[in-house]
Each structure stands twice: as C-alpha cells, then as structure tokens.
Scaffold this active site. Structure first.
Site, PDB file in Angstrom:
ATOM      1  N   SER A 151      -7.215  -6.238   8.840  1.00 29.80           N
ATOM      2  CA  SER A 151      -6.006  -5.420   8.740  1.00 29.80           C
ATOM      3  C   SER A 151      -5.338  -5.305  10.101  1.00 29.80           C
ATOM      4  CB  SER A 151      -6.356  -4.041   8.180  1.00 29.80           C
ATOM      5  OG  SER A 151      -6.618  -3.146   9.211  1.00 29.80           O
TER       6      SER A 151
ATOM      7  N   ASP B  71      -6.324   7.198  12.782  1.00 23.99           N
ATOM      8  CA  ASP B  71      -4.894   7.431  12.592  1.00 23.99           C
ATOM      9  C   ASP B  71      -4.610   8.666  11.759  1.00 23.99           C
ATOM     10  OD1 ASP B  71      -3.978   5.441  14.217  1.00 23.99           O
ATOM     11  OD2 ASP B  71      -4.076   3.925  12.650  1.00 23.99           O
TER      12      ASP B  71
ATOM     13  N   ASP C  13       0.814  -1.211   0.000  1.00 25.58           N
ATOM     14  CA  ASP C  13       0.000   0.000   0.000  1.00 25.58           C
ATOM     15  C   ASP C  13       0.848   1.261   0.000  1.00 25.58           C
ATOM     16  OD1 ASP C  13      -2.107  -1.717   0.058  1.00 25.58           O
ATOM     17  OD2 ASP C  13      -3.027  -0.921   1.876  1.00 25.58           O
TER      18      ASP C  13
ATOM     19  N   ARG D 225       1.525   7.093  17.085  1.00 24.55           N
ATOM     20  CA  ARG D 225       1.373   8.039  15.974  1.00 24.55           C
ATOM     21  C   ARG D 225       2.105   9.357  16.184  1.00 24.55           C
ATOM     22  NH1 ARG D 225       0.897   3.934  13.015  1.00 24.55           N
ATOM     23  NH2 ARG D 225      -1.200   3.115  12.677  1.00 24.55           N
TER      24      ARG D 225
END
Lengths: 409, 409, 409, 409
Positions: B182, B128, B17, B99
């Site tokens: 995922s 996110d 990705d 993050r």
C-alpha cells in the site's frame, strides 16, 4: 625553575614535529624524555619511530611502542558505536575517541617510570589538547602536561626548521615546504583540515581524500555484505567471525572500495571557534548504518527513543574530551544496558558512496508480523483498542480546546 | 442510535476504499456526506474524485477539492525542516506531517457546514488514525470521528468488493486483485508498506520504488546545485527564487533523477508495534542535507546543540500526531528563534543516491578564518588561554581523582 | 603597555574593596575611571557611593548611579521564575540573575563614554567573574575586562589595608578586621559564603542569616495571602495590583516575617569546585511555590513536562553566566510560549519557614471536575476507553515479554 | 463466554469494595478466585482479610497474605530515591511506586496456581489501573486483567450496597454512607483524593490529613537527626543501623511528629485529566532532603546535573506505570552508577513542617576547602586560569557579536 618537569612521557609519532618537541623538551627543561608511540591503525610503520627516538638520544628502555588496535576498537570505538554517536548530526568522532586511550597509556607509562609530566604535540587552538589533557588530569590529578605549541616561540615554519637544523634533526625532503593540509588518522578514520580547507565556501580538492576512492571511481556494481552483531557489537562479516580490530579493518576495505564515508563538515570546536574538516570514515559509516539496522528490529521503542535523546550529549562529551568522566560512564551504563538483545544480522548494499540496510534478521527480534499484517491477524491485535487509546491521548488537548473556547467569547 | 453522526465530512481520495466508506457512511448512518479531497502533491488528478463523488450522490456544494500544496510546504514541511527532524535516526516524517493539515481542513469544513463528524480511511493498526483524530479533537473537542476500518465488518477483500458491487461502486480492473503493497504519497514523500514488505529480512523488490530512479540507473556524472536559505527556509535554487511548493517540487525532480532519498526502515509505531516501510523522500533528503550545511556556518554551537538535543522529541511529537499540542508549539518557538540568521547558500553534489554538501556561503556566517587558521592569526586568539580553559574544565575530575586515591588505600 | 585600558567603567559599590580597585586602576593603568553604582534592591543607600567616588577624584559626569530595581525584576527575575528555575534542586539563582544586568549597563555606559574597558570586583575563584565577563563579551566583543583580583598583588588583608592607607582611602572601623563571611544582596536574595561557612560539616551560625527571622521566632499563627498572576508573572497581592519590584518587595516582607526561604547548600561552581553558601530568598521562595500552584491548573501536561525537562539546563545557563546566549533566548522563547494562559490566583499559607499552596483559581483553568469526579460524570469520560489505552501502551512490553520467553528456553 | 477467566488472582484488601469484586468475579464469571493481600505498610491488620476471604468461600490454599515491606522499600522505594524523583516538581510518587510490586506478586501467584487472570479494584479514571496492568502485561504478556470498575453495572453506591446485601457481604457501619474522600496508604505515603477535595479552589479540610500532625501542633523545639547513607541508600539514623523498612518507618515517625511532608497538589494523570490530591509523605520528605544533602558533597557536578536532567523523565515513567520497561531500567543503570560514592552522614533540622539539611560529612567528599577558601590556598588553584577559561567560553558569543555588528550596518 622549580616547577619544571624532570621526566616527561612524550606522545611521539616519529615525525618532524614531535621530534622537534622531543629535542625542545630536552633543551628547554633539561628533562629526561620517554617516548610513547602507539599503533592505532594509522597505517604507518612504527619501526622508524624507534630508530628516530634512539637517534635523538632516547635510551631503549625509555622507548615504548605498542600495538593498541584491539584495545582501541574493543574498549573505545565499539562502546561508542553502541550509542550511534554522531557529533552535530554528521561527525563520527574518529579523532576524539582515540585521544583518551593515548592519554591513558601516557599516564600509565609515566607512573611506571616515575615521570612527573606528559607532553603532546597538539596546538593551542584545537580540541586535541583538551582531550589529551582532561583525560590525563582525570587519570592522574598530579600529572603535569607540557603542550609545547602553547609555550614555545617556534611560531613559524621557518623557525621550526631552523631549530631542527640547529639540533641535527633530519628533515625529510617533503617536509621542507608546508603541507597543504594537516592529517590525523587511525583505524576508525582519517581527518584533514587547515590550509587549503580553510575556506568553507570552496569545495575540498580531490587530493584531500586519501582513504576512500572517489564514488565516481567505485565499482559500477553494488556489493552486498552481512554483518552479525552480538550485544551491540559486530562480531562477524558474511558469517566469518573476527576480532574487533579485524572487523573494523575489513569494513574499512569495503568502504574504501565503494567510496563510502566521506564528510565535508564545518563543526564547532570546544574551544569556541568553528573549523572545517574533511573526514573519511569508511568502515565506521557502514558500521553505524548496520548497527541502526539491527537495532530497528531488536530494540524496543522506549529504549531506542531514550538512546536517541541522550545521544547528542554523549557525543558531545566524547568530542569535548570527557571520556573519563562520571557522566560519560553513567550514559555508557545506560547504553550498554540497552544492548543486551542487539544480536542478529544485517544485510547491506554498498554502492557508490552509500551503505544502505536492505534486510535484517534476529532471533531476538521484536518485530511481529502477526501484529502488523494487513491480513487477518488471528486476534493478535484488537483494532477497537485504538479508539480508547486515541481518545485518552487526546483528552488533555480537548480540555485545552474547551478552555480556549470558553475564554475567547 | 442517538449518538449517530448526522453530517460527516469525509477525507475522500476518489479511490475504491474511500468510495466504499462514503457509501457505507450513507447506508450505515443515513447521514449526509461531504467530501474533502486535497492536492498535497500526491501526483494524482483531482477531477476524477469530483466526478466519482457526484456519481455517488454527493451534492456539488458538498464536494470540496482544494490545492493545499503551498500551505502544506510553507506551514508544515518547512517549519519541520527547520528542526532537522528525523524519526528514529532516519525517517523524514513525510506521512506524519501531512495529516494535521488534512484534519485542520476537515474540521474547518465541518464547522462551515454544521457537520458533527469527520471520517477517514485509516486502519486501526496504524499511526494515521491517531494523527487524524488527535489533530481533530485538538481543533474541535466536540467533533465526532468515524473510523470505518475500526467499526465495520468488511474485514476481507472479498467482502469489500461485494459491498462495492452491491452498491454500484465502480471497481477499476487493477483493483480487483489485491495490491502487493500500500502506498501513501504527497509532495514530500512516497511511503510503501504491507504485503510484500512485511518480512523485514527480505530485501524490498525493485518495483516498490516508484518515485526515484535506481541509483544504478542514475546519471554517471554528478550534478551540482545551489540552494539559498532565508531564516531557515529554502527560497531559491541556483539563484532562481521560488515559492515554497515550487522549491520542493524542483528538489524532488533533482532527487528523483539521481536516485536520492530511498529508505528501507523498520520503525516503531505509536500504537506499539514495529512496522517495515519503504520511503522515498527525494527533495526532502536534499533539503535536510542543505539545511544542515547552512546551519554549520550560521548557527552558534549553543543553539545548534540545543536543537540537536530536543530534535528527537520534536520528531516524535509529529510522528505521534501531536502537531497541534502546546509542547510542539513551544518547541517550534524555540526552533524558530534559532533560525533568524540561517540565511545563505549551500552547494551540493548529487550523485548516485547521495546528496553531499561541498561548500557554503553566508553573510551571516560565524566561521572566522582569522581564529581557526594554522597561519599567523594576528592576535585573534591567544593560545595560552587554552591552558586555563582546560585546567578549570578538568578541575572537578582532578578532585574525583584525589578522592578516589584517598579512599582506596 | 599598549594593551592598557585608557578609560574604564567600574562596577562600584562605594565599599572599601571597590574603592581600592578604583584607586588601583588609576595608579596601575593611569586610566580615567567612570563609576557605575546600581540599586538592585541590596538595601544600601547609594548617596554615600557618590560622595566616596567624588572624594576619590571621579568627575561628576563620570559617576553613574541608577535605580534598576524595576528593570531587574521585570526583565530578569520574572522571566526566570516563569521557568521555575532552580539550580541543583535548590538554589533560586539570586546572585546569578543580577550579574547580566550589571554587565549590560557597564557596557552601555562604556559605549556612551567611549571607554575601552570595564572592571569588576569579583575574585578569580567564583562564578561572578564568569557571569560579568561572558555577558560583557557577548554584548561588546571588543570590550576589555579588568579583574583586579586576578591581577594585582594585594593578596592579603594586610596589604589591602596598607594600599588603602597609602592612598587616603577611608577605612570604616568595622572593616579593619576581616568579616566572618562575605555577603551579596539584591532584591531577590542575600547570599553568604566563606570563612565561618567553609566547613560544610558545621552548621551555619545563626548570625549568618540576616534577611529572615528564625522560623522559631516567626509568628505562631499562619498567615494566608493570595497572589494573582497574568501570563506567568505576579501582578497583585491580596487583590492589590503592584509593579514588578513592588510585588517582590512585598513578598520579601511576608517571607522575612515568617522565616521563609533559607537554604544551606553545597553547590558546584562553574569553575569546577564545590562551595558552601547560605541563601535567603524570602519573596522568591513564596513566588516559586505560587507560580507552581497556578501552573498546576492552567498548564497542560505536555507543556508542563517539557518545561520541567528543560529547566535544569535553563538554570545552569543562568548560573554559568550565559544569559545573553542564543540557547538561553531559545529556551526563553519556549518558556514564554507556555505562559499565555498562566493567569489566575493562588492562595498560600505562610507559617514558620514554609509557604504552601492551599488553593488556586483561574478562568483559564484546565481542571475539569466533570472528568475527574468519582460521582456520575454525565458521560464526560468513558471508562472503557482506558482498556484500549492501556493495552496499546502495554503492547510493546508484551512483545518484549514474548521475545524473552522465546529466547530463554 | 470462551474468553472468560477460569482462575483469577485478586488484589484483595479485605475491605467492602474488594469483597464485592471477589463475589462479583465468582458470580459473573463462575471462576475460581485466589486472593492476594500484601502488607506494604498501610497500617492495617491483615488477619481480618484472611477471615473475610474464608467467609466468602475462598479455600485456605487460595489465600495469600504477605509482608512485603522490606522488599517494597529495598527494591522499589530506595532505588527511586537514588534519583531524587519527584513528579511535576512536588509529588514523591508514593502510590505509583507500590503498584509494580503488587502486580509482580499477582502475576507470580497466578503462575504458581495456573491462573489465567488477575483482577484489581482500581477505577477506570485513575492511574492505578494503568500501573497495575502495564506491569502485569510486561511480566506476563498472556495474562488477562479483570478491572470490574470498567466492566460492571454497579455504578452507584446504592447498587453496590444492594449487591453486597444480596450476596451476604457484611457491611461495616461506617461504610453505609459514602466516605468524604478516598485514601491509599503504604509505608511511603498516604494519599487522599475525591469528594471534598474535588474543588482545587477550596482549601483541604484539616481532617483530610491523617498521617502527620498539623505543623501548628508540632513541637515548639526543633529536633536534629543524622542519617547515614551507603551508596545512595539510608542505612542508619543517629548512628543506629537499620533495615530498609525500619529506616523508613523511623523517618515516618520523625516526620509525623513534626508535621513534615504535607502536599496539596493538582497533578496531571496519565489518562489525560487533572486531579487534585493531598499527600502525606513524612519519612520520604526527610529522606529526599537528606539524600540531596549527601549528594551535595559526594556527587560530581557532571553526574549531578545529568541526574537532574533525566529525573523528570524517570519520575514520569514511574508515575505512568512503566517500572518494568527497558527505559526505566536503563535510567536506573545510569542512576545506580552515580551512587557508588554517595556515602556519608547528613544532619537535618526538623521543625514545624520543614526538614532542612544543616551539615554533611563524608569520607567520599569532593568538597575541597583548599580550593574554595578565601584565604591563602597554597597554590591549589591559580586564579589566572580563570581568565582563559572565561575567554574561551565567551569566544563563540564574541563571534556572534561580531557577526551581528557586521550585518546590521
């Protein structure tokens, strides 16, 4: 002594200590004693309490024995669980929540009998004296409270036993020596503290746990159950509708079998010291997990976060004995308002000390697969909205960044 | 397009990705791309990311690969655990806390290179994107953020693969089909969501759990460990001093082996929808239990209750992406102030999915056996003090009782 | 009495009541008395206190007289004002904030002299006893506290005067009768309570107000002043730099002249009863308004709202006497963290009882005319961002709406 | 455009701006427009709005004009005042509280007419767009919202006037030039912002204030009034019973005359920027003071402090537009629960910009002169209780002191 009580309602278990208190009240104050013994699910027969009271000279009409289990669970335990209340991150408040109900009945019985005082067997170091008395004063500001452990001079085991013998109070053989720890139990939990538990650096001996099997001895196969909620309260297990006390009794049995709900905790008492307790709350631990599970899909974020935010305060009020206070009632109104749609069914896995939510279903669910899916969502959600959402949420931080850059040349 | 980025730092994993994003940035904007790949303990080799980036035409000086594990644990994970932070009663914030660090490095690298933008591979539905972007805007108000998933038209698996093929991006065989869910991983946790997990009424399949053994497969014997804390942070296991990342790595291994730290949760995203996730936080779950354990004896009640009270808000700030905000820093100052004496050792029992504190010891302990004992306390505590304490605590409730009696004739 | 104090440090004002206490300590306990008299800005000469103490037989080395005004304002008043602290929506905590400093010095002097006790002249019904004693116990857990008003039998004015006469304590003529109300004063405020103020349904007589002119008598022209802040504390008035106590003294004079800072309040005491007080806080009232004014432009929303949220708790801690508690220090750390950029100048209008912010200026301002303007903002803000911001903020409410429509057919 | 609205309910004031919007909706979308004009006490005639709408081609059955003053005050303003709600320490939320009611009626009218959209005239920078739209989405998740200021290209005064002229919309002479500031008004307040107010370092010009006399011009004699409350809401002034809107109207007149309720504020908007506003809330300012006054004697400390604690959050919810959210309703349940005994009469002094409580009386009073008196209290309170109260409150701090002494050798 003009201030001496004339008629006292005593919270009476039928055990040695409260029998001594009974006698002491009669001899110290020369007052009439009314006994009150409640079944809150502590798992003891109540008949012996009646016989013991009669033997100590209490008139039959002055002996009150009541099964309060349904009221206890319906009006105290379940409202508290709607809040997901835990004290200091861990404790499910099993002792704290029982005290206000006992005080309520003590005061009501006092009013029926025209008694001017109540008495309890809690010591002067613990929380229970506070809980009993604050509740009593709130319900009847004029009531007197006699707390013999704060007053008398029977300050050693030896003197207690001497008093008992001098007053013909029978002493069970196993009460001659001192118990290695002290216990309080009701339908919600069993707590143990004192003596062998007083060093928090020593692991609690296995024999302290009485209400749950050791996780190592629990079944090697997990068990799955489904709990159904209506407006925040559990109403059925595996599809079978049950009364409040019956639900909790059934959950206790599931928890007991799988070793669920053990806690070894050093907590902060309201009177200012730390104490170490061992708690077993088998059904309550399952119930808390399940209630959180059903709230996950039925409660809005704003409602849930507000509940999380006020929960520690609500728990502290119950722990400290302020059940019958305006602020507890205000918080309860807030909590109850949130539970209107907390209706549905949670599936849990019970295994070796753990209860885990594995699935939940509700007609009232706020979960929208259409919105959350990684697949095509048919326009339910426009991802471009997120850009504006983020930019405006960040705007004030950008302005800080600009300011900081400006003033630090 | 005058607003188009000229030089972009991309958070690059080396996977399919982000490789597609890399190419898309080059083709869509004609901009120079700098890649940033961080080792946060996700358990993947980073070398392939370098090779892949080179293969996609990134110049060596534009490829940044960094081991951030110590910084991650020391400056982000441990400060958060000082707060006992959990989101919505359960979630240990494993993704959320990673993050801000990634954004911080993206922005710093952008400044080193004179880049005007950063890019990330988070979708427009999740948290996110918010966390990456709010952090970036806070650290550099002028930075541009490119979020291809919100912009491009590669909105199906088929189109993504077509784009990859058209641009000579190699596609691993197992990436041809769609993953059944995922995954995000770092040293603190692994999260799984989407696809097979989208129905919260269905139990998560066993194969979703990747980081911990099934509790049923965990050892039949419990294991005991001791964790030593200094000022709120763990510094040693079983007496062996370790760096921050090493402690967490070791705890992860204990947790993995005993099946500890699994969570199946429906949570509320900041963007307004509910989502269902499966989390595995083996070491973190042990650490939280241990930290609570050491606080039980070293933290004063006032300090502890204040921490409990502000915790949900602190956790929400981290979850929502506001690590670099004044209010998070203010709360951190409050929390850190409380940890000065949170020093000592906790003993835990690990068994079949559960980590339980069984003992704690500290030179800084506030636990006073002298005060709490049922035995003679040599005058440490005067039980008669409790009477006045209770009466004044009850006074306002008595006045309410009097008032109510007065106005209801 | 083995528990009797041997050497006592007395908080001594030089007035009749504390002179009686001095003598009573000597006669009741036969102990050595050390006097401590502090200038906290109460506006009384301290020399007479020295002479009086000498006359009552206190040795010169046992007489402590100190000017604490700068320490009081710098280390107690200003930190509190950083929080915009008000108790129960109104009260600026003028008495509460002075008590911890007095206790701190009492305990320090006791340690210097090897004294085992301190004594104060606060009654058993009020908050001050709590504040004095909690502070003292926190600073020296072994200290004894003597509170004569809770102990002695001098329970009427007549008996007090008899004791004074019997012990050669001079009685000023105006102390023969009872004062119509009682007063406490320091640099921050003057409080009046008791007697003529005891009926909250009666307006306070004009003569109760002693520190401010009646608004009706204040100048008919408004006066404008500018207060400059650095990191949350006022450092200059109308451009003239001043020490902490000097700033407050100057503001008091402005406030006095314009009749600012009067408050007639029924408040809730920590001991459980309501009381009615009249407060005059001239400079503090101006300072609070000015501090809010400078925060308006220098403090971020997240920081400001967090401060607003914890303020009532912070104020309650100070009111209840918990200045020297971990939780007050934790909250102070949070508050102080927020004040780093609270630097700038506020312009206020003073007129007939009111102080109003009319303008503010700061190099640290977060106000962005570019963003807020109705005029062309040159791209600072994209109004289209608001649509996404609103839609995502509303998403959870839409999901509730959908749910409610679904289940109510 | 398939997404285009077919039938739109427009919040229509009859002024130039909303007339342009009306026309723009017709021309841009070719949709049917329904107008809604509400009397919320803004002090303007509504008849002209009807005529204007007719002139712009709206059919009579599509013109809705309603007097909502009683509903506004009874169901929005008074519930909010029960909370003593102020935003950022100062702002009485006069604009915020009016928006949900307007949205509610817009949505209801849309449902009556089968309209698919609503439209409003708020800009893309302010709070009002958020408040209108969040309320609308909460009440009807399927509704479309048209916010022309975020969409159209009439981005300058010149273009707006050109559009008006091109579409035969009459332009009042005084609307040719730009207003020096913009105004919003309703029965609770008047707000002014923009243009001449955009520099917060400049004092607001006198002519900005429109609803109150300058304090300097107010009467030189104070005026006293008495407000009577029942369960938290004002029901009478000087003994004369009045409806909700009538009470507020009367208080507005008192406030206007005495220059009460002016505020010059820099506040934080929900969209992330700071803005400067001038507010006049004459009646509301008096009402807030009076409500606090009656709560002082009728509300218990626990109840009052809990209210103080949650107030900032409640105010923020209203400010941000979340009136129709579960968490606002939960907080309202908490607040309303507290008001059961908030019944009685407050006497206020109004003078030159200030409203001050000077006396309060209530049958529901919790104030006990017997407890608080300095005189003989006939045993209502035992001062010796305070010693135990203090010692147990200090116990945890003593334990800290002991710990600290132990570890710092």
């Amino acid at each position: 002594m003009s201030d001496a009580p004339k008629k006292v309602v005593l919270a009476y278990s039928g055990g040695l200590d409260t029998s001594i208190i009974l006698k002491w009240l009669q001899t110290e104050y020369g007052c009439e004693v009314i006994t009150f013994t409640a079944d809150l699910g502590q798992g003891e027969e109540l008949d012996p309490a009646r016989k013991k009271a009669e033997m100590l000279g209490i008139r039959p009409e002055n002996i009150h024995i009541e099964d309060l289990r349904e009221e206890f669970v319906r009006d105290f335990v379940f409202p508290m669980f709607r809040a997901n209340a835990v004290y200091e991150g861990c404790y499910l408040l099993g002792t704290s929540i029982a005290r206000p109900l006992i005080s309520k009945r003590l005061v009501e019985i006092a009013q029926e009998h025209g008694a001017d005082a109540i008495a309890h067997g809690a010591t002067g170091k613990g929380n229970d004296q506070v809980r009993f008395e604050i509740a009593a004063y709130a319900l009847d500001p004029a009531i007197k409270v006699i707390a013999p452990w704060r007053e008398w001079d029977l300050t050693s085991r030896t003197r207690l036993l001497e008093f008992a013998e001098a007053n013909q109070i029978p002493i069970a053989k196993d009460k001659r020596g001192e118990a290695p720890f002290s216990v309080d139990a009701n339908l919600l939990h069993t707590s143990s503290e004192g003596k062998v538990l007083e060093d928090p650096g020593e692991e609690a001996p296995d024999y302290v746990y009485q209400r749950t099997v050791h996780p190592e001895d629990a079944p090697d196969q997990p068990e799955f159950i489904e709990i159904t909620f209506e407006k925040g309260d559990p109403v059925a297990i595996n599809g079978e509708a049950m009364s409040a006390a019956t639900v909790l009794t059934a959950l206790n049995e599931y928890g007991r079998r799988h070793g669920i709900g053990r806690l070894d905790l050093v907590e902060n008492r309201f009177v200012g010291m730390k104490s170490r307790g061992v708690y077993e709350t088998p059904g309550g631990t399952i119930l808390l997990e399940a209630h959180r599970g059903i709230e996950q899909i039925t409660l809005d974020r704003g409602a849930g976060h507000l509940k999380d935010q006020i929960m520690p305060q609500y728990a502290e009020l119950i722990y400290n004995g302020f059940w019958f206070s305006p602020e507890r009632e205000m918080l309860q109104a807030l909590i109850d308002k949130s539970q209107e749609h907390v209706t549905g069914t949670v599936r849990l896995k019970l295994y070796k000390g753990l209860a885990r939510t594995v699935a939940r279903h509700s007609e009232h669910s706020l979960y929208s697969e259409a919105h959350v899916t990684f697949e095509d969502d048919a326009g339910a959600y426009d991802q471009k909205d997120a850009a504006g959402f983020i930019r405006l949420n960040a705007l004030r931080l950008k302005l800080i960044g600009n300011r900081n850059a400006r003033i630090k040349p």
